[in-house]
Structures are given as structure tokens and as C-alpha cells.
Design a protein around this motif. Sequence first.
Motif, PDB file in Angstrom:
ATOM      1  N   ILE A  29       2.191  -2.982  -6.486  1.00  0.00           N
ATOM      2  CA  ILE A  29       1.316  -2.126  -5.677  1.00  0.00           C
ATOM      3  C   ILE A  29      -0.122  -2.634  -5.761  1.00  0.00           C
ATOM      4  O   ILE A  29      -0.689  -2.757  -6.849  1.00  0.00           O
ATOM      5  CB  ILE A  29       1.409  -0.665  -6.154  1.00  0.00           C
ATOM      6  CG1 ILE A  29       2.838  -0.138  -5.948  1.00  0.00           C
ATOM      7  CG2 ILE A  29       0.397   0.214  -5.416  1.00  0.00           C
ATOM      8  CD1 ILE A  29       3.124   1.157  -6.688  1.00  0.00           C
ATOM      9  N   ASP A  30      -0.693  -2.911  -4.597  1.00  0.00           N
ATOM     10  CA  ASP A  30      -2.089  -3.338  -4.515  1.00  0.00           C
ATOM     11  C   ASP A  30      -3.032  -2.157  -4.342  1.00  0.00           C
ATOM     12  O   ASP A  30      -4.128  -2.139  -4.905  1.00  0.00           O
ATOM     13  CB  ASP A  30      -2.280  -4.305  -3.339  1.00  0.00           C
ATOM     14  CG  ASP A  30      -1.513  -5.600  -3.525  1.00  0.00           C
ATOM     15  OD1 ASP A  30      -1.803  -6.323  -4.488  1.00  0.00           O
ATOM     16  OD2 ASP A  30      -0.610  -5.868  -2.714  1.00  0.00           O
ATOM     17  N   VAL A  31      -2.615  -1.190  -3.527  1.00  0.00           N
ATOM     18  CA  VAL A  31      -3.473  -0.037  -3.213  1.00  0.00           C
ATOM     19  C   VAL A  31      -2.635   1.234  -3.270  1.00  0.00           C
ATOM     20  O   VAL A  31      -1.544   1.295  -2.692  1.00  0.00           O
ATOM     21  CB  VAL A  31      -4.105  -0.164  -1.806  1.00  0.00           C
ATOM     22  CG1 VAL A  31      -5.031   1.031  -1.532  1.00  0.00           C
ATOM     23  CG2 VAL A  31      -4.857  -1.471  -1.655  1.00  0.00           C
ATOM     24  N   LEU A  32      -3.143   2.245  -3.964  1.00  0.00           N
ATOM     25  CA  LEU A  32      -2.528   3.568  -3.982  1.00  0.00           C
ATOM     26  C   LEU A  32      -3.509   4.545  -3.361  1.00  0.00           C
ATOM     27  O   LEU A  32      -4.644   4.682  -3.841  1.00  0.00           O
ATOM     28  CB  LEU A  32      -2.186   4.001  -5.407  1.00  0.00           C
ATOM     29  CG  LEU A  32      -1.726   5.456  -5.574  1.00  0.00           C
ATOM     30  CD1 LEU A  32      -0.445   5.723  -4.792  1.00  0.00           C
ATOM     31  CD2 LEU A  32      -1.527   5.790  -7.054  1.00  0.00           C
ATOM     32  N   ILE A  33      -3.091   5.207  -2.284  1.00  0.00           N
ATOM     33  CA  ILE A  33      -3.935   6.193  -1.611  1.00  0.00           C
ATOM     34  C   ILE A  33      -3.379   7.582  -1.908  1.00  0.00           C
ATOM     35  O   ILE A  33      -2.323   7.971  -1.407  1.00  0.00           O
ATOM     36  CB  ILE A  33      -3.979   5.934  -0.089  1.00  0.00           C
ATOM     37  CG1 ILE A  33      -4.502   4.515   0.185  1.00  0.00           C
ATOM     38  CG2 ILE A  33      -4.863   6.981   0.602  1.00  0.00           C
ATOM     39  CD1 ILE A  33      -4.419   4.103   1.653  1.00  0.00           C
ATOM     40  N   ASN A  34      -4.081   8.321  -2.763  1.00  0.00           N
ATOM     41  CA  ASN A  34      -3.684   9.684  -3.107  1.00  0.00           C
ATOM     42  C   ASN A  34      -4.217  10.631  -2.032  1.00  0.00           C
ATOM     43  O   ASN A  34      -5.353  11.114  -2.098  1.00  0.00           O
ATOM     44  CB  ASN A  34      -4.233  10.062  -4.481  1.00  0.00           C
ATOM     45  CG  ASN A  34      -3.502   9.356  -5.604  1.00  0.00           C
ATOM     46  OD1 ASN A  34      -2.282   9.410  -5.688  1.00  0.00           O
ATOM     47  ND2 ASN A  34      -4.241   8.680  -6.467  1.00  0.00           N
ATOM     48  N   ASN A  35      -3.383  10.862  -1.026  1.00  0.00           N
ATOM     49  CA  ASN A  35      -3.795  11.609   0.153  1.00  0.00           C
ATOM     50  C   ASN A  35      -3.226  13.027   0.203  1.00  0.00           C
ATOM     51  O   ASN A  35      -3.799  13.900   0.855  1.00  0.00           O
ATOM     52  CB  ASN A  35      -3.356  10.833   1.403  1.00  0.00           C
ATOM     53  CG  ASN A  35      -3.438  11.655   2.670  1.00  0.00           C
ATOM     54  OD1 ASN A  35      -4.519  11.957   3.167  1.00  0.00           O
ATOM     55  ND2 ASN A  35      -2.280  12.056   3.197  1.00  0.00           N
ATOM     56  N   ALA A  36      -2.113  13.282  -0.472  1.00  0.00           N
ATOM     57  CA  ALA A  36      -1.452  14.586  -0.375  1.00  0.00           C
ATOM     58  C   ALA A  36      -2.414  15.708  -0.770  1.00  0.00           C
ATOM     59  O   ALA A  36      -3.097  15.625  -1.794  1.00  0.00           O
ATOM     60  CB  ALA A  36      -0.219  14.613  -1.256  1.00  0.00           C
ATOM     61  N   GLY A  37      -2.469  16.742   0.050  1.00  0.00           N
ATOM     62  CA  GLY A  37      -3.339  17.879  -0.238  1.00  0.00           C
ATOM     63  C   GLY A  37      -3.067  19.024   0.705  1.00  0.00           C
ATOM     64  O   GLY A  37      -2.510  18.824   1.788  1.00  0.00           O
ATOM     65  N   ILE A  91       0.838  -1.201   0.000  1.00  0.00           N
ATOM     66  CA  ILE A  91       0.000   0.000   0.000  1.00  0.00           C
ATOM     67  C   ILE A  91       0.870   1.247   0.000  1.00  0.00           C
ATOM     68  O   ILE A  91       1.728   1.414   0.869  1.00  0.00           O
ATOM     69  CB  ILE A  91      -0.958   0.002   1.205  1.00  0.00           C
ATOM     70  CG1 ILE A  91      -1.859  -1.243   1.153  1.00  0.00           C
ATOM     71  CG2 ILE A  91      -1.797   1.283   1.222  1.00  0.00           C
ATOM     72  CD1 ILE A  91      -2.827  -1.370   2.303  1.00  0.00           C
ATOM     73  N   VAL A  92       0.651   2.107  -0.976  1.00  0.00           N
ATOM     74  CA  VAL A  92       1.381   3.366  -1.111  1.00  0.00           C
ATOM     75  C   VAL A  92       0.482   4.505  -0.670  1.00  0.00           C
ATOM     76  O   VAL A  92      -0.692   4.583  -1.068  1.00  0.00           O
ATOM     77  CB  VAL A  92       1.826   3.590  -2.574  1.00  0.00           C
ATOM     78  CG1 VAL A  92       2.490   4.950  -2.729  1.00  0.00           C
ATOM     79  CG2 VAL A  92       2.762   2.481  -3.023  1.00  0.00           C
ATOM     80  N   ILE A  93       1.031   5.409   0.148  1.00  0.00           N
ATOM     81  CA  ILE A  93       0.258   6.555   0.642  1.00  0.00           C
ATOM     82  C   ILE A  93       1.054   7.829   0.391  1.00  0.00           C
ATOM     83  O   ILE A  93       2.182   7.978   0.871  1.00  0.00           O
ATOM     84  CB  ILE A  93      -0.034   6.417   2.150  1.00  0.00           C
ATOM     85  CG1 ILE A  93      -0.747   5.092   2.437  1.00  0.00           C
ATOM     86  CG2 ILE A  93      -0.874   7.600   2.646  1.00  0.00           C
ATOM     87  CD1 ILE A  93      -0.906   4.792   3.918  1.00  0.00           C
ATOM     88  N   THR A  94       0.473   8.750  -0.378  1.00  0.00           N
ATOM     89  CA  THR A  94       1.120  10.046  -0.589  1.00  0.00           C
ATOM     90  C   THR A  94       0.742  10.983   0.562  1.00  0.00           C
ATOM     91  O   THR A  94      -0.290  10.807   1.207  1.00  0.00           O
ATOM     92  CB  THR A  94       0.703  10.676  -1.930  1.00  0.00           C
ATOM     93  OG1 THR A  94      -0.666  11.131  -1.851  1.00  0.00           O
ATOM     94  CG2 THR A  94       0.832   9.681  -3.071  1.00  0.00           C
TER      95      THR A  94
END
Length: 279
Positions: A85-93, A14-17
Motif C-alpha cells: 500500500i502506497d496511500v491510505l485514504i481514511n475517508n469513512a465518516g 491506493i486504499v480508500i475507506t
Amino acid sequence: MSDKFRAAVRGKVIVITGGARGIGLATATALQALGAKIAIGDIDETTVKESGTARDFELYGKLDVTDTASFESFLDEVERTVGPIDVLINNAGIMPTGRLVDEPDQVTRRILDINVYGVILGSKLGLARMLPRKTGHIVNIASLAGETHIPGLATYNASKHAVLGFTDTLREEYRGSGVHFSSVLPTLTNTELGSGVTPPKLLRPAEPEEIADAIVGLIAAPKSKVRVTAVAGAISRFVGFLPEAVGDSLGRALGSGHAFLDDVDAERRKAYEDRARSV
């Protein structure tokens, strides 16, 4: 978290920005506790290394979500050293506050670059990796501001409306591909992003751990949207069904007209505003 969540998350890459702090870090911590392999990226190189080292995440490092080369190389490193990568969470904001007429052009551009282009770029790069495998999940962090209009957040509101429309479109465009798409719509949250802001009446701020739990639930059982808190989400949807004049009046009665303008504690918020605006 139940064994059901643990079984659904265990072993996933899981990738989290924007993972160095706030919702991103809370989500990474919750997912790691369930057995996921975590990679966090953040523009703040010092803090992301501190957070990643302290929690022994599989990978952590600098990531500029507005730069294709930076994003691509980060995802490449994840797949090379951690796994597909199974999950990409585009969190940056970011969420600078204030009246539009006082917003410098470079701040307007920065909000749109991070909150909109960064999500589009991340989704595109993640999708390119997931489609050939016919599996994956892209989770885009929007906001309840994406379903309404709040004075003092005009550009931020626009960016989150864009994230919702973009994510819904991908969900239909890639239906049947094996890749899931979800939006997360938090209310004002107790992170640095919400510092110095007075919550509207009846709407308590959410804790970052509540958002993290909602994201865990989405990964375990994918659906198009989740609103947090449930009360704030219900109010947002209810107001959306009302005639415009009634909905606007209700919003003003709850204090939304001043929460991000006159009621902001500028001193408490200064450190965040300076960082978000890159002052």
C-alpha cells in the motif's frame, strides 16, 4: 489532470475507506483514471460491490473501520493481491445532525467510533506497513467543521477537530520516516451526507470531484492540509483570527446557526440520517 499528476499517481496502490459512494468513490475514480491501482472498502457490502464492479477496481469489499480484524484483513488482502500500500485514504465518516440533547447515546458513540477511532485505527495499521518500507502517505478526511463550531453538529465537529489534531501529531511524530500525513478539509459537499442541508450564505457546496482533485494534488505533492473550496477555506481561517464574539456573529450572519438545525429539510435527509444512525 496534467501529466505531472499522472506520473505521480500511476502504479500506486491506493486504499480508500468509505469508497462505495460520495467523496470516496469520486476520489477512487479520479485516481484510477490517472493509472493508480484502487482498493475500496465500505461497510455497505452491496453498494461497494456494485461500485467496484462497475469501475473494475483492483479490489473492493466489505470493510468495518471500527473493527480491527476487518480492517487488518482488508489491508492484508490488498497487499497480497494488489501490492504494497502506497496511500491510505481514511475517508469513512458519518454526519448525523440535530441538537446534542436529542442525540441518542448510541449515535454519539457511532459518530466517534467511525469518524475518530476508525481514522486512528486505519492510520495505525497503515503506518505499521509503511514504516518498514520508509515510504507511504496517509490521507485523513477531516472537514472545515474541524476548524470551527457549527450548531447542530456538536459531536461531528468534535470528531473532525480530533482528526486534525491526530493527523498533525502524526506528521510531527514520524517526521523523517518517509511517511507523509495529510488532512483534507472539505466544506459542505454535494453528496448524500449533505442532503437536505441549506448551505450557509456565500458558501456554495463543493462537488465530490473537487475534493477528489484536491486529494490527487496532495498525493502528487504532499503537504499537511488542503481546504476545499478555496473560498470556504479562506473564510474559515479568517473567522478563526477574529475575536470570538465577532467571529460568532459573522457565523450567525452567514446562517451557520440554523443551517444544520431549523433549515434542514428532514424529508430529503431522512434516508441518509436513517443509514448513518443505522435505524
